[in-house]
Design a protein around this motif. Sequence first.
Motif, PDB file in Angstrom:
ATOM      1  N   ALA A 271      -8.257 -14.664  58.633  1.00  0.00           N
ATOM      2  CA  ALA A 271      -7.279 -15.396  57.847  1.00  0.00           C
ATOM      3  C   ALA A 271      -5.954 -15.489  58.586  1.00  0.00           C
ATOM      4  O   ALA A 271      -5.580 -14.578  59.338  1.00  0.00           O
ATOM      5  CB  ALA A 271      -7.063 -14.702  56.495  1.00  0.00           C
ATOM      6  N   VAL A 272      -5.278 -16.600  58.388  1.00  0.00           N
ATOM      7  CA  VAL A 272      -3.858 -16.740  58.707  1.00  0.00           C
ATOM      8  C   VAL A 272      -3.217 -17.073  57.372  1.00  0.00           C
ATOM      9  O   VAL A 272      -3.414 -18.175  56.840  1.00  0.00           O
ATOM     10  CB  VAL A 272      -3.602 -17.840  59.749  1.00  0.00           C
ATOM     11  N   VAL A 273      -2.466 -16.131  56.797  1.00  0.00           N
ATOM     12  CA  VAL A 273      -2.176 -16.204  55.371  1.00  0.00           C
ATOM     13  C   VAL A 273      -0.749 -15.756  55.065  1.00  0.00           C
ATOM     14  O   VAL A 273      -0.202 -14.860  55.718  1.00  0.00           O
ATOM     15  CB  VAL A 273      -3.210 -15.346  54.597  1.00  0.00           C
ATOM     16  N   HIS A 274      -0.157 -16.398  54.038  1.00  0.00           N
ATOM     17  CA  HIS A 274       1.180 -16.046  53.589  1.00  0.00           C
ATOM     18  C   HIS A 274       1.089 -14.919  52.575  1.00  0.00           C
ATOM     19  O   HIS A 274       0.564 -15.108  51.472  1.00  0.00           O
ATOM     20  CB  HIS A 274       1.870 -17.269  52.967  1.00  0.00           C
ATOM     21  N   CYS A 275       1.562 -13.749  52.954  1.00  0.00           N
ATOM     22  CA  CYS A 275       1.558 -12.600  52.054  1.00  0.00           C
ATOM     23  C   CYS A 275       2.962 -12.394  51.473  1.00  0.00           C
ATOM     24  O   CYS A 275       3.921 -13.041  51.887  1.00  0.00           O
ATOM     25  CB  CYS A 275       1.106 -11.345  52.807  1.00  0.00           C
TER      26      CYS A 275
END
Length: 333
Positions: A271-275
């Motif tokens: 994943a490349v994800v906004h946390c």
Amino acid sequence: MKQPIPTNLILGFLGVGKTTAILDLLKTKPEGEVWAVLVNEFGEVGIDGAMLQTEGAFIREVPGGCMCCVAGLPMQIGLNMLIHKAKPDRLIIEPTGLGHPAKILETLTAEHYADVLALGPVITLVDPRKLEDTRVLENVQFRDQVAAADILVANKTDVASPEQIEGFDRWAAELAPAKKAIFKTDHGRLRPEWLDGETSLPAVSSPHAHDHHHAKTVAPAPDITEQPWQLVRNEGQGYVSLGWRVHPEIRFDEQSLMALAMDSRFERFKAVVHCIDGWRTLNMVDGSLSVSESDGRELSRLEAISPEALSDAELDQAMKEAAGVADECVATP
């Protein structure tokens, strides 16, 4: 007349480190040169492409399984558009770890590309630890990738035991015909000289017809502003992929996402994800999860790949819980 573009395939089975290797190669790009990468993923959400975009190369994606399917048209369209847009000094192609390379090589060496591409050595990465698994050794995709290799590289030697590395040496020495070169490395570190066939330098550290289930053609993804939560599914070659494209304003709880990534059914999770605390890159392979900070993107992308049947509804609900959202919050307006 413009010279043919030096072109290389980087092959390897799921989780062997192809994208990491290409990222490392891009850092060695000579100043002033333009490099382009054609990326093919089994899933539909383009995570590898998103990771590669940080290194300033031109990236083109061919999602949804083996890029040679549909008589090679997805690959040829993507390749032609990439060449026209980037006019690259070098081209790197990363096929899916579940693909067969023979048809790709057939396309690249066809008359249409004779004056356009100069095909260099095919580099195949192998995880020495996987050679202890007969399911890998007997897997037709793995065997085809090894057969296509000019240069064979044992990657992840830092986490392999001495016995596993010795097993790789014995296995590689028995391959026929013999490879042009065999190297060992870790963290995907390849020498850029190998791309041009220069094999006198060691690593930085210590054609077949095929028949398979072609992936379905997938319609273009909807606009993320109109549909902020998108789930896509792909099946083929004994695997299933579930992928999510999520509006960047939706933020995930990092700990919940890490727990979800370690689901024992998953062969891969990435994943490349906004946390909540910022953008993260997650990469789970062989039960080991790495998490690192990432640059912001236009949307979050997540993908799970499994050899088992997966319930779309079950995992989609778990993903929404990790994001702290309800169905009505992500419904299409």
